[in-house]
Every structure is written in structure tokens, then in C-alpha cells.
Design a protein around this motif. Structure first.
Motif, PDB file in Angstrom:
ATOM      1  N   LYS A   1     -32.482  24.100  58.455  1.00 31.75           N
ATOM      2  CA  LYS A   1     -33.193  25.270  58.990  1.00 31.75           C
ATOM      3  C   LYS A   1     -33.520  25.063  60.457  1.00 31.75           C
ATOM      4  N   GLN A   2     -33.799  23.801  60.810  1.00 34.37           N
ATOM      5  CA  GLN A   2     -34.235  23.527  62.183  1.00 34.37           C
ATOM      6  C   GLN A   2     -33.435  22.358  62.761  1.00 34.37           C
ATOM      7  N   GLN A   3     -33.386  22.299  64.090  1.00 32.77           N
ATOM      8  CA  GLN A   3     -32.705  21.190  64.747  1.00 32.77           C
ATOM      9  C   GLN A   3     -33.749  20.139  65.104  1.00 32.77           C
ATOM     10  N   ASN A   4     -33.555  18.941  64.575  1.00 27.71           N
ATOM     11  CA  ASN A   4     -34.541  17.882  64.782  1.00 27.71           C
ATOM     12  C   ASN A   4     -33.981  16.758  65.639  1.00 27.71           C
ATOM     13  N   VAL A   5     -34.908  15.999  66.221  1.00 33.27           N
ATOM     14  CA  VAL A   5     -34.525  14.744  66.857  1.00 33.27           C
ATOM     15  C   VAL A   5     -35.251  13.622  66.135  1.00 33.27           C
ATOM     16  N   ASP A   6     -34.518  12.550  65.872  1.00 29.78           N
ATOM     17  CA  ASP A   6     -35.104  11.361  65.227  1.00 29.78           C
ATOM     18  C   ASP A   6     -34.604  10.164  66.011  1.00 29.78           C
ATOM     19  N   THR A   7     -35.505   9.438  66.654  1.00 27.93           N
ATOM     20  CA  THR A   7     -35.004   8.277  67.392  1.00 27.93           C
ATOM     21  C   THR A   7     -35.578   6.990  66.815  1.00 27.93           C
ATOM     22  N   GLY A   8     -34.852   5.917  67.030  1.00 28.40           N
ATOM     23  CA  GLY A   8     -35.310   4.622  66.530  1.00 28.40           C
ATOM     24  C   GLY A   8     -34.955   3.513  67.505  1.00 28.40           C
ATOM     25  N   MET A   9     -35.973   2.744  67.882  1.00 25.71           N
ATOM     26  CA  MET A   9     -35.743   1.603  68.784  1.00 25.71           C
ATOM     27  C   MET A   9     -36.498   0.407  68.202  1.00 25.71           C
ATOM     28  N   GLY A  10     -35.779  -0.651  67.879  1.00 25.45           N
ATOM     29  CA  GLY A  10     -36.405  -1.836  67.285  1.00 25.45           C
ATOM     30  C   GLY A  10     -37.278  -2.549  68.315  1.00 25.45           C
ATOM     31  N   LEU A  11     -38.538  -2.743  67.964  1.00 21.49           N
ATOM     32  CA  LEU A  11     -39.482  -3.354  68.910  1.00 21.49           C
ATOM     33  C   LEU A  11     -39.061  -4.785  69.278  1.00 21.49           C
ATOM     34  N   GLU A  12     -38.629  -5.559  68.288  1.00 19.62           N
ATOM     35  CA  GLU A  12     -38.289  -6.966  68.536  1.00 19.62           C
ATOM     36  C   GLU A  12     -37.172  -7.068  69.577  1.00 19.62           C
ATOM     37  N   ARG A  13     -36.161  -6.195  69.405  1.00 23.96           N
ATOM     38  CA  ARG A  13     -34.995  -6.264  70.289  1.00 23.96           C
ATOM     39  C   ARG A  13     -35.322  -5.811  71.707  1.00 23.96           C
ATOM     40  N   ILE A  14     -36.022  -4.682  71.834  1.00 20.67           N
ATOM     41  CA  ILE A  14     -36.300  -4.169  73.184  1.00 20.67           C
ATOM     42  C   ILE A  14     -37.275  -5.110  73.907  1.00 20.67           C
ATOM     43  N   LEU A  15     -38.142  -5.746  73.137  1.00 19.93           N
ATOM     44  CA  LEU A  15     -39.075  -6.700  73.761  1.00 19.93           C
ATOM     45  C   LEU A  15     -38.298  -7.883  74.346  1.00 19.93           C
ATOM     46  N   ALA A  16     -37.316  -8.362  73.595  1.00 22.33           N
ATOM     47  CA  ALA A  16     -36.501  -9.479  74.093  1.00 22.33           C
ATOM     48  C   ALA A  16     -35.774  -9.058  75.369  1.00 22.33           C
ATOM     49  N   ILE A  17     -35.169  -7.870  75.335  1.00 24.36           N
ATOM     50  CA  ILE A  17     -34.399  -7.384  76.489  1.00 24.36           C
ATOM     51  C   ILE A  17     -35.294  -7.245  77.721  1.00 24.36           C
TER      52      ILE A  17
END
Ligand code: GLY
Length: 595
Positions: free
Chosen positions: A222-238
Motif C-alpha cells: 500500500k505504501q512505499q517504505n524505507v528500511d535501513t540497517g547499519m551494523g554498529l560493530e562494523r561502522i565503529l571499527a571503520i
């Protein structure tokens, strides 16, 4: 940057973009019989992605606790985890591709936020297939609006660039993934290929516009959604210039403790590192699972089996590392609890339960581990592959989860006759509810009419149980399908026949009265003051939904719950309790049906 700063930065960024911060949901999904754990930030939001209104609005952000059991055997390298935290933002029918991509880019590269090097970033978009067309729109946004050169935009198939559903059916869609070059800055390749492991995926923006049906069809939502996911452990390392998630502050103290207990050092990229990572990850995951209000303890079925498997694998690796101290795993648990105490209040709250369970399990397994390993070594010399019978004996007599036997066999270059194991296993147990039956793959609650009826019945039953047994009764878990209801609740004794009859009568009366089921949105304080039952330890001041069954002075039940429910109780049919039994210490289980 510390993990606390990064978590906060992410939530602050999206708050500044008019998102409401919502608390992490429990690791144990509510009313979802097909999956054991919350596997992504979107998981608790499925009803809202399908079109239900969320009380906190249509722009949300969270840092969600997740467990992915499919990755247990991968844990040991620098990037895999069983437990991880997922940063996410959602649009429920609000913004779509352009705004989503722009915000991700701003958060990652703006000097006000993460300030990552733009040159190190590449992206992928969905290439298109028979189910859905090439995602030209995302491609154009990256190329023309953001200014990423074409050679750094890969067009990849569904296998790479499609996310969801979390189970067999449910919301899903094409995604665009953002990668970061972790190699030498002077050697950033001229083209992007996600096979090169130095390109690390850091963020996934999913454009959820489809619902996958049980007939394998992709229907437009019915609707257009956005769902995002970013792993905290990985982005913290980067962000901190490392490619090893285990060298972030999310693991530092835990690893220090393991080093101290084993007198070994982390960081030489050896078998020692692997063992240390497995222990750190598995015990952290265990602590988080056991901190849930549902009091999951080690057992041979369902979630309890996962906990047992994680603890026993950690103990085996502890032995391999040379930990000699007895009853050592609780020491790691205490570090985990200390590290996360001010982010996840449930850890400290359930510390006694966690430590007691860990002690019990360690005591139990330590008694048989040595003997079991000896038995394995003996057999290994005699056979070319581990038969089903040997594997079952290791399981039954020495408490070796089949996965540990498989791992031991692999280390010795042997196969395990898993089919044979399952045959023996089946003869001894009800296989249908165990890990080996493959039920851990995950999935979404079906939202069929029958399942919804059982969901409303569960509310009636909880309220009836409180009326009959007292106010100490609280829900410890539920498992609802279209055929039946299974419900765990806190109570110390077996219920008498009379009590069961009273509960049945109360529920059936409420059904007969054809009570209205209504839903209101309110803040937590209001819900509490109105006497609603449910989870009250949310971290952020968000609104909740309260479902009330009955009207005026004839209110039968009032519970905080995400829904969905039937509109009136009259259509539920006749309620019948089939079984009442113990589930775990202090927790009883009822199985019931509607006729
Ligand atoms: N739901 C998006 C992800 O897990 O990547």
C-alpha cells in the motif's frame, strides 16, 4: 569515537531529520511463532511496513539488539557476530529513495557527522529481474545527485541487492548497499566489485515496496517504505580505522578478561584470536538472550538450545585456550553486563538469573566435556567418518550439541552422518521443536485471520489467569499459529483442574459478551496509570498502543501491544485449554485452541 558516541550520533542525526527515536524491541519477537530471535531493526516493525499506523509517527530510528543464529558457525573471523546492534531508520510511507540516499550520504561523509572519505565509498543497486525492474532511480540518484562515478556503482542481482522478507513472506524490496574500501588509500580500485573483501558493506538501504506472498508473488505494498540497517560493530571499527570489529570498545573489556583468564594475547591473527572471538561473541549473545524478561535458560529446545549451544561452544574454546579456572564464564558475563548496563537496563535487572544459569550450565557441561572429548578421540582413530550413533551418543551422554561434534570432526577432516544422527534423535525426542529440524531459519508471523483470533484470545487468557491466580502472573512468552495458542506465564505451581476450568469459563464468558476491542495511542506513563499490562522499560519517551477489550466499567483486559487484533470477541469461537505444564523454573505453559 566510542560506541556510545556513535550510537548517539546516529540517533541524533535522524532526530534532526524529524525521526522519532524508538527503543530497541526485545530480542524475542512478540507473537511470532516462526522465528526465534529478532534478526534486524525492521523485524519489530513488520506490521507498520505492511500499513498499520505506528504510534510514534512515520519516520522512526532505533538501535536494535539483534541475534542471527545463521551466523553462529561463521563467528571466529573479524566481522561475524551472533549478537550485534543494528542502527536503522525507517520511512513508513513517507520519504523514499532520494531522501534516504541523501541522508545516508550526509551522515557518512559530512564533517559534522562521520566524515568518512568519499573516495573510499562505492555502492551497488538492484540490476532487475523477472520480479522487479532495474533500480534506475537509485542509480541516477547516486550518479547525478550524489556524484559517485559510474565505475563505483555496481548493478547486482537479487542474490546481492534485495532484502527481505525476514522469513518466507512479508515486506521486501530492492536495496542499495554502501561499501567502504578498507585497504590502502593509494590502492582504491578503479572499479567496484563486491567480491573483493577489502570492500566492506557498511549500510543497506532497502526500498520496501513489495510484499512477498505465500504463492511466491511480489505484490506492491500500500505504501512505499524505507528500511535501513547499519551494523554498529562494523561502522565503529571503520570510523576508528580498523577492519576488525573485535578491536572496538564493544569488545575491548571482554577480550581483556579472556586474555587474563587464559593468559593468551589477542591480535596475532591466529587460532588464538579465533577462539577469543568465539568466546567473546557467544557469551555476549548468551547474556543478552538471558536478560530478556522471558527468562530463557539453556535447554534442548528452541531458544534454550541456542543458548546451550553458544555456552558449550564457548566453554570448549575456553578449554582450547587453556583456561584452567573453574566456573569462569560468569566472569565474562559480568564484564558484558557492566559494559552495556547504561544502554540496556534489562542486563543489570536480570543479573542474578543470568549468573545462576551460566553457573549451572558450566557445571553440567564441564563434568562431561573431558570424557566426551576422550570418547571422540577414541572413535576418531577407529573410523573414517563419525556415525549417527556415535554423534548421538556424544549428544545424549556427553551433552555435545551436534554442531560441536561436526566442528570437531571437521577439524580432524572427518564427516558426520547427520542423517543417521537425526534418525536416532527422532526416536528419542520430538524433533519438530528443535534446532536440527531447521526451524531456526527465521520467518515472519503470518497475519491470517485465525492467527489474529488467537492473538486476541491470548490477551483474554492473560487477564483470566491474573483474575484466577493473582497479579503475580505476567506473560513470559507466546507462540501463536493459525491452529493453536501456546502461552508461557510466571507462576510457581501446577494449576489445579478447578483453576483451569475457571480460566476457561472466564475467557468463554468474555467471548460470549462479544466485547469490543479498541486501540488507543498514549505515552507510557498514561498507559501505566490506566492499569495496562505489558513492557514498561522503554528507554525513550515514545508512544505505545494500548489494546482494551471491553468498554466502560466492563473492561476485561488492557494491554500494551503492537496488534493486530479482532474487532469484537464474539467471533473467536469456543476457548479450550488442552494442556498445562511446566516450561521452566517458575514458568508455566498453557496450550489452548479455539473450536
Ligand atoms: N533490514 C535491512 C538489513 O538488515 O540490512
Amino acid at each position: 569515537m566510542t560506541s556510545k558516541e556513535l550510537r548517539q550520533k546516529y540517533l541524533d542525526f535522524f532526530r534532526s531529520k524529524n525521526h522519532t527515536i524508538i527503543s530497541s524491541a526485545s530480542l524475542i519477537p512478540e507473537n511470532d511463532p516462526t522465528v526465534l530471535f529478532t534478526t534486524a531493526g525492521m523485524h519489530p516493525l513488520v506490521p507498520y511496513l505492511l500499513g498499520e499506523k505506528h504510534p510514534a509517527g512515520n519516520r522512526l530510528t532505533s538501535c536494535q539488539k539483534c541475534i542471527r543464529t545463521s551466523d553462529i558457525d561463521e563467528v571466529g573471523d573479524t566481522t561475524h557476530h551472533t549478537f550485534f546492534e543494528m542502527l536503522g531508520n525507517w520511512s513508513l510511507g513517507d520519504y523514499f529513495k532520494e531522501k534516504s540516499i541523501e541522508m545516508s550520504w550526509e551522515f557518512l561523509t559530512s564533517p559534522d557527522w562521520l566524515n568518512l572519505d568519499k573516495n573510499r565509498i562505492a555502492v551497488s543497486v538492484f540490476a532487475g529481474d523477472k520480479d522487479a525492474v532495474f533500480d534506475q532511480e537509485s542509480y541516477d540518484i547516486w550518479k547525478n545527485k550524489i556524484g559517485i562515478s559510474e565505475i563505483k556503482i555496481a548493478k547486482l542481482p537479487k542474490k546481492n541487492n534485495w532484502w527481505g522478507p525476514a522469513g518466507l513472506t512479508g515486506p521486501c524490496g530492492p536495496d542499495t548497499e554502501i561499501f567502504y574500501w578498507t585497504g590502502d588509500v593509494n590502492k582504491i580500485p578503479n572499479s567496484f566489485n563486491d567480491d573483493n573483501s577489502l570492500w566492506v558493506e557498511i549500510w543497506n538501504n532497502v526500498f520496501m515496496q513489495y510484499n512477498k506472498t505465500s504463492e511466491n508473488k511480489f505484490e506492491l505494498l500500500k505504501q512505499q517504505n524505507v528500511d535501513t540497517g547499519m551494523g554498529l560493530e562494523r561502522i565503529l571499527a571503520i570510523v576508528n580505522g580498523s577492519a576488525d570489529n573485535y578491536q572496538t570498545d564493544l569488545f575491548k573489556n571482554i577480550i581483556n578478561k579472556i586474555e587474563q583468564l587464559s593468559d593468551k594475547k589477542y591480535g596475532n591473527n591466529s587460532e588464538i584470536d579465533k577462539a577469543i572471538r568465539i568466546i567473546a561473541d557467544h557469551l555476549k549473545a548468551t547474556v543478552f538472550i538471558m536478560s530478556d524478561e522471558k527468562n530463557i535458560s539453556p535447554s534442548n529446545t528452541d531458544r534454550g538450545y541456542i543458548v546451550r549451544r553458544l555456552i558449550r561452544r564457548a566453554i570448549r574454546y575456553g578449554r582450547q585456550l587453556g583456561v584452567v579456572k573453574k566456573m569462569w564464564i560468569k566472569e565474562i558475563a559480568k564484564v558484558v553486563i557492566d559494559d552495556y548496563a547504561d544502554v540496556y537496563f534489562e542486563l543489570q535487572k536480570n543479573i542474578n538469573f543470568i549468573i545462576t544459569q551460566l553457573d549451572k550450565e558450566e557445571e553440567k557441561f564441564s563434568k562431561t566435556l573431558e570424557l566426551g572429548l576422550k570418547q571422540f578421540e577414541n572413535q576418531k582413530l577407529k573410523v573414517k567418518s563419525i556415525s549417527g550413533q556415535i554423534a548421538f551418543d556424544l549428544y545424549q551422554t556427553y551433552g555435545f550439541p551436534i554442531e560441536i561434534t561436526k566442528e570437531l570432526a571437521k577439524e580432524s577432516g572427518l564427516d558426520v552422518d547427520e542423517k543417521g544422527f537425526l534418525k536416532y534423535f527422532k526416536e528419542h525426542q520430538d524433533l519438530s521443536r528443535t534446532a536440527s529440524a531447521g526451524m531456526f531459519k527465521g520467518g515472519l508471523a503470518d497475519a491470517s485471520e485465525e492467527t489474529i483470533k488467537y492473538h486476541t484470545t491470548a490477551h483474554l487468557m492473560l487477564s483470566a489467569l491474573k483474575k484466577v491466580l493473582g497479579n503475580h502472573v505476567s506473560q513470559k512468552g507466546s507462540n501463536i499459529t493459525a491452529e493453536r495458542l501456546r502461552f508461557d506465564f510466571s507462576h510457581n505451581e501446577k494449576m489445579t483442574v478447578e483453576q483451569l476450568q475457571q480460566v476457561e469459563n472466564l475467557v468463554n464468558q468474555a467471548i460470549k459478551q462479544d466485547l469490543i476491542v479498541s486501540c488507543e495511542e498514549m505515552d507510557l506513563e498514561q498507559a501505566r496509570s490506566k492499569g495496562a499490562t505489558g513492557v514498561f522499560d522503554l528507554k525513550y519517551k515514545e508512544k505505545v498502543k494500548v489494546y482494551t477489550i471491553g468498554l466502560g466499567d466492563n473492561i476485561f483486559s488492557k494491554e500494551i501491544c503492537g496488534g493486530p487484533h479482532v474487532n469484537q470477541t464474539g467471533i473467536l469461537g469456543k476457548f479450550k485449554i488442552k494442556k498445562e505444564e511446566s516450561s521452566s523454573a517458575g514458568v508455566r505453559r498453557i496450550k489452548a485452541i479455539l473450536q
